[in-house]
Scaffold this motif. Structure first.
Motif, PDB file in Angstrom:
ATOM      1  N   ALA A 161       5.094   0.735  -5.300  1.00  0.00           N
ATOM      2  CA  ALA A 161       4.040   1.677  -5.663  1.00  0.00           C
ATOM      3  C   ALA A 161       2.667   1.145  -5.273  1.00  0.00           C
ATOM      4  N   THR A 162       2.438  -0.166  -5.466  1.00  0.00           N
ATOM      5  CA  THR A 162       1.140  -0.742  -5.107  1.00  0.00           C
ATOM      6  C   THR A 162       0.954  -0.773  -3.601  1.00  0.00           C
ATOM      7  N   GLU A 163       2.003  -1.114  -2.859  1.00  0.00           N
ATOM      8  CA  GLU A 163       1.910  -1.124  -1.394  1.00  0.00           C
ATOM      9  C   GLU A 163       1.636   0.285  -0.869  1.00  0.00           C
ATOM     10  N   ALA A 164       2.289   1.283  -1.477  1.00  0.00           N
ATOM     11  CA  ALA A 164       2.055   2.669  -1.059  1.00  0.00           C
ATOM     12  C   ALA A 164       0.618   3.084  -1.349  1.00  0.00           C
ATOM     13  N   ALA A 165       0.089   2.648  -2.500  1.00  0.00           N
ATOM     14  CA  ALA A 165      -1.306   2.956  -2.838  1.00  0.00           C
ATOM     15  C   ALA A 165      -2.262   2.289  -1.859  1.00  0.00           C
ATOM     16  N   LEU A 166      -1.977   1.040  -1.484  1.00  0.00           N
ATOM     17  CA  LEU A 166      -2.815   0.350  -0.506  1.00  0.00           C
ATOM     18  C   LEU A 166      -2.812   1.080   0.832  1.00  0.00           C
ATOM     19  N   MET A 167      -1.651   1.540   1.269  1.00  0.00           N
ATOM     20  CA  MET A 167      -1.587   2.256   2.547  1.00  0.00           C
ATOM     21  C   MET A 167      -2.380   3.560   2.488  1.00  0.00           C
ATOM     22  N   ARG A 168      -2.339   4.248   1.351  1.00  0.00           N
ATOM     23  CA  ARG A 168      -3.133   5.479   1.211  1.00  0.00           C
ATOM     24  C   ARG A 168      -4.623   5.165   1.305  1.00  0.00           C
ATOM     25  N   ILE A 169      -5.031   4.079   0.658  1.00  0.00           N
ATOM     26  CA  ILE A 169      -6.455   3.697   0.678  1.00  0.00           C
ATOM     27  C   ILE A 169      -6.897   3.334   2.097  1.00  0.00           C
ATOM     28  N   PHE A 170      -6.121   2.463   2.759  1.00  0.00           N
ATOM     29  CA  PHE A 170      -6.510   2.001   4.090  1.00  0.00           C
ATOM     30  C   PHE A 170      -6.419   3.118   5.134  1.00  0.00           C
ATOM     31  N   SER A 171      -5.389   3.966   5.050  1.00  0.00           N
ATOM     32  CA  SER A 171      -5.219   5.001   6.072  1.00  0.00           C
ATOM     33  C   SER A 171      -6.265   6.100   5.951  1.00  0.00           C
ATOM     34  N   ALA A 172      -6.942   6.177   4.790  1.00  0.00           N
ATOM     35  CA  ALA A 172      -8.018   7.157   4.633  1.00  0.00           C
ATOM     36  C   ALA A 172      -9.276   6.726   5.367  1.00  0.00           C
ATOM     37  N   CYS A 173      -9.376   5.453   5.725  1.00  0.00           N
ATOM     38  CA  CYS A 173     -10.576   4.967   6.440  1.00  0.00           C
ATOM     39  C   CYS A 173     -10.160   3.921   7.470  1.00  0.00           C
ATOM     40  N   PRO A 174      -9.359   4.314   8.481  1.00  0.00           N
ATOM     41  CA  PRO A 174      -8.922   3.334   9.481  1.00  0.00           C
ATOM     42  C   PRO A 174     -10.099   2.716  10.213  1.00  0.00           C
ATOM     43  N   GLU A 176     -12.178   0.693   9.139  1.00  0.00           N
ATOM     44  CA  GLU A 176     -13.322   0.468   8.263  1.00  0.00           C
ATOM     45  C   GLU A 176     -12.904  -0.534   7.186  1.00  0.00           C
ATOM     46  N   PRO A 177     -13.640  -1.645   7.011  1.00  0.00           N
ATOM     47  CA  PRO A 177     -13.250  -2.622   5.995  1.00  0.00           C
ATOM     48  C   PRO A 177     -13.406  -2.070   4.584  1.00  0.00           C
ATOM     49  N   VAL A 178     -12.486  -2.476   3.708  1.00  0.00           N
ATOM     50  CA  VAL A 178     -12.536  -2.114   2.298  1.00  0.00           C
ATOM     51  C   VAL A 178     -12.636  -3.419   1.514  1.00  0.00           C
ATOM     52  N   SER A 179     -13.634  -3.533   0.658  1.00  0.00           N
ATOM     53  CA  SER A 179     -13.846  -4.776  -0.071  1.00  0.00           C
ATOM     54  C   SER A 179     -12.739  -5.008  -1.096  1.00  0.00           C
ATOM     55  N   ARG A 180     -12.558  -6.259  -1.459  1.00  0.00           N
ATOM     56  CA  ARG A 180     -11.564  -6.586  -2.476  1.00  0.00           C
ATOM     57  C   ARG A 180     -11.931  -5.924  -3.803  1.00  0.00           C
ATOM     58  N   ALA A 181     -13.231  -5.910  -4.134  1.00  0.00           N
ATOM     59  CA  ALA A 181     -13.660  -5.265  -5.377  1.00  0.00           C
ATOM     60  C   ALA A 181     -13.335  -3.780  -5.375  1.00  0.00           C
ATOM     61  N   GLN A 182     -13.514  -3.130  -4.215  1.00  0.00           N
ATOM     62  CA  GLN A 182     -13.191  -1.704  -4.112  1.00  0.00           C
ATOM     63  C   GLN A 182     -11.699  -1.477  -4.261  1.00  0.00           C
ATOM     64  N   LEU A 183     -10.897  -2.363  -3.677  1.00  0.00           N
ATOM     65  CA  LEU A 183      -9.449  -2.244  -3.803  1.00  0.00           C
ATOM     66  C   LEU A 183      -9.015  -2.403  -5.254  1.00  0.00           C
ATOM     67  N   VAL A 184      -9.631  -3.352  -5.957  1.00  0.00           N
ATOM     68  CA  VAL A 184      -9.324  -3.529  -7.384  1.00  0.00           C
ATOM     69  C   VAL A 184      -9.599  -2.231  -8.135  1.00  0.00           C
ATOM     70  N   GLU A 185     -10.762  -1.624  -7.849  1.00  0.00           N
ATOM     71  CA  GLU A 185     -11.139  -0.381  -8.540  1.00  0.00           C
ATOM     72  C   GLU A 185     -10.198   0.759  -8.185  1.00  0.00           C
ATOM     73  N   ASP A 186      -9.916   0.933  -6.883  1.00  0.00           N
ATOM     74  CA  ASP A 186      -9.070   2.046  -6.439  1.00  0.00           C
ATOM     75  C   ASP A 186      -7.640   1.917  -6.940  1.00  0.00           C
ATOM     76  N   LEU A 187      -7.176   0.677  -7.087  1.00  0.00           N
ATOM     77  CA  LEU A 187      -5.822   0.459  -7.594  1.00  0.00           C
ATOM     78  C   LEU A 187      -5.755   0.566  -9.117  1.00  0.00           C
ATOM     79  N   GLY A 188      -6.916   0.670  -9.752  1.00  0.00           N
ATOM     80  CA  GLY A 188      -6.933   0.835 -11.195  1.00  0.00           C
ATOM     81  C   GLY A 188      -6.779  -0.440 -11.976  1.00  0.00           C
ATOM     82  N   ARG A 189      -6.866  -1.595 -11.303  1.00  0.00           N
ATOM     83  CA  ARG A 189      -6.666  -2.862 -12.009  1.00  0.00           C
ATOM     84  C   ARG A 189      -7.838  -3.203 -12.921  1.00  0.00           C
ATOM     85  N   ASP A 190      -8.997  -2.580 -12.671  1.00  0.00           N
ATOM     86  CA  ASP A 190     -10.158  -2.902 -13.500  1.00  0.00           C
ATOM     87  C   ASP A 190     -10.063  -2.304 -14.898  1.00  0.00           C
ATOM     88  N   LYS A 191      -9.121  -1.356 -15.098  1.00  0.00           N
ATOM     89  CA  LYS A 191      -9.017  -0.717 -16.403  1.00  0.00           C
ATOM     90  C   LYS A 191      -8.364  -1.620 -17.436  1.00  0.00           C
TER      91      LYS A 191
END
Length: 237
Positions: A161-174, A176-191
């Motif tokens: 599920a996490t790998e699939a979420a990462l692919m959705r995030i990255f494929s939305a902005c090929p 284009e770099p995505v910061s680690r902090a942004q990935l944490v937020e988009d994956l919901g780990r900050d909650k």
């Protein structure tokens, strides 16, 4: 059988608004790519097909109305304009340029969602050939953006599920770099709380695991690259 999710392109020079819109629309079931200006939008449009473009009018360089006019001469993709201008003359100028709808800022996200869905309902159904799966190619690996599926030849590549979420995030902005902090937020780990550093390390572990599935040599990644000081970036063929 459910219809595939619509793929939207958000074009806005305000990074905060761009990010908020992207996350809101993804939560509401869309595939969303984002561009920071007209030139960036043209690059994405050159490689991907979109079901609708949400376009800010007031951008540096080529503005949204000019871009709308140029795009309308080439493609029929619906365009929804966003702008701080609410005067009737500006709405008319946008519609005359070929926009399908016009939403003045500030606006309620729910109204944007309703307008997007209304436009998509008006778009004639495309033929099967025209709606061929949208794919990203990573060497021998294919990633279907609409279905969220990964394949190597005829063999499906199983994603967590996490790998699939990462692919959705990255494929939305090929590309284009995505910061680690942004990935944490988009994956919901900050909650869940916890030190930000440990959360980012957890993302690093997931990136390593995903690389094992898409890279010929995970230690020398070609497609899921580390961008020094900026994060990670998916660089498809």
């Amino acid at each position: 059988m459910n219809e595939p999710a619509a793929h939207l392109l958000i074009v806005d020079d305000d990074e905060r608004i761009r990010g908020l819109l992207q996350k809101f629309l993804i939560r509401n079931g869309f595939i969303v790519s984002a561009a920071r200006d007209a030139a960036h939008a043209r690059r994405l449009l050159g490689g991907l097909e979109f079901d609708l473009i949400v376009l800010d009018v007031m951008m540096p360089g080529e503005d949204g109305i000019t871009l709308t006019r140029e795009l309308r001469a080439e493609i029929a993709t619906p365009i929804l304009l966003l702008t701080a201008r609410g005067e009737a003359s500006d709405r008319i100028a946008g519609l005359e340029a070929g926009a399908d709808d016009y939403l003045p800022k500030p606006f309620e996200p729910k109204e944007l969602l309703l307008r997007i869905n209304a436009i998509l309902r008006r778009v004639p159904a495309q033929s099967d050939a025209a709606s061929a799966p949208k794919m990203l190619h990573l060497g021998p690996i294919r990633y279907d953006l609409e279905r969220g599926e990964m394949w190597q030849g005829e063999t499906p590549v199983r994603l967590t599920a996490t790998e699939a979420a990462l692919m959705r995030i990255f494929s939305a902005c090929p590309n284009e770099p995505v910061s680690r902090a942004q990935l944490v937020e988009d994956l919901g780990r900050d909650k869940g709380g916890g030190p930000a550093q440990s959360q980012e390390r957890a993302v690093d572990v997931q990136i390593t695991r995903l690389r094992r599935k898409i890279e010929t040599d995970p230690k020398q990644p070609r497609y899921l690259q580390t961008v020094r000081g900026a994060g990670y970036m998916l660089a498809p063929d």
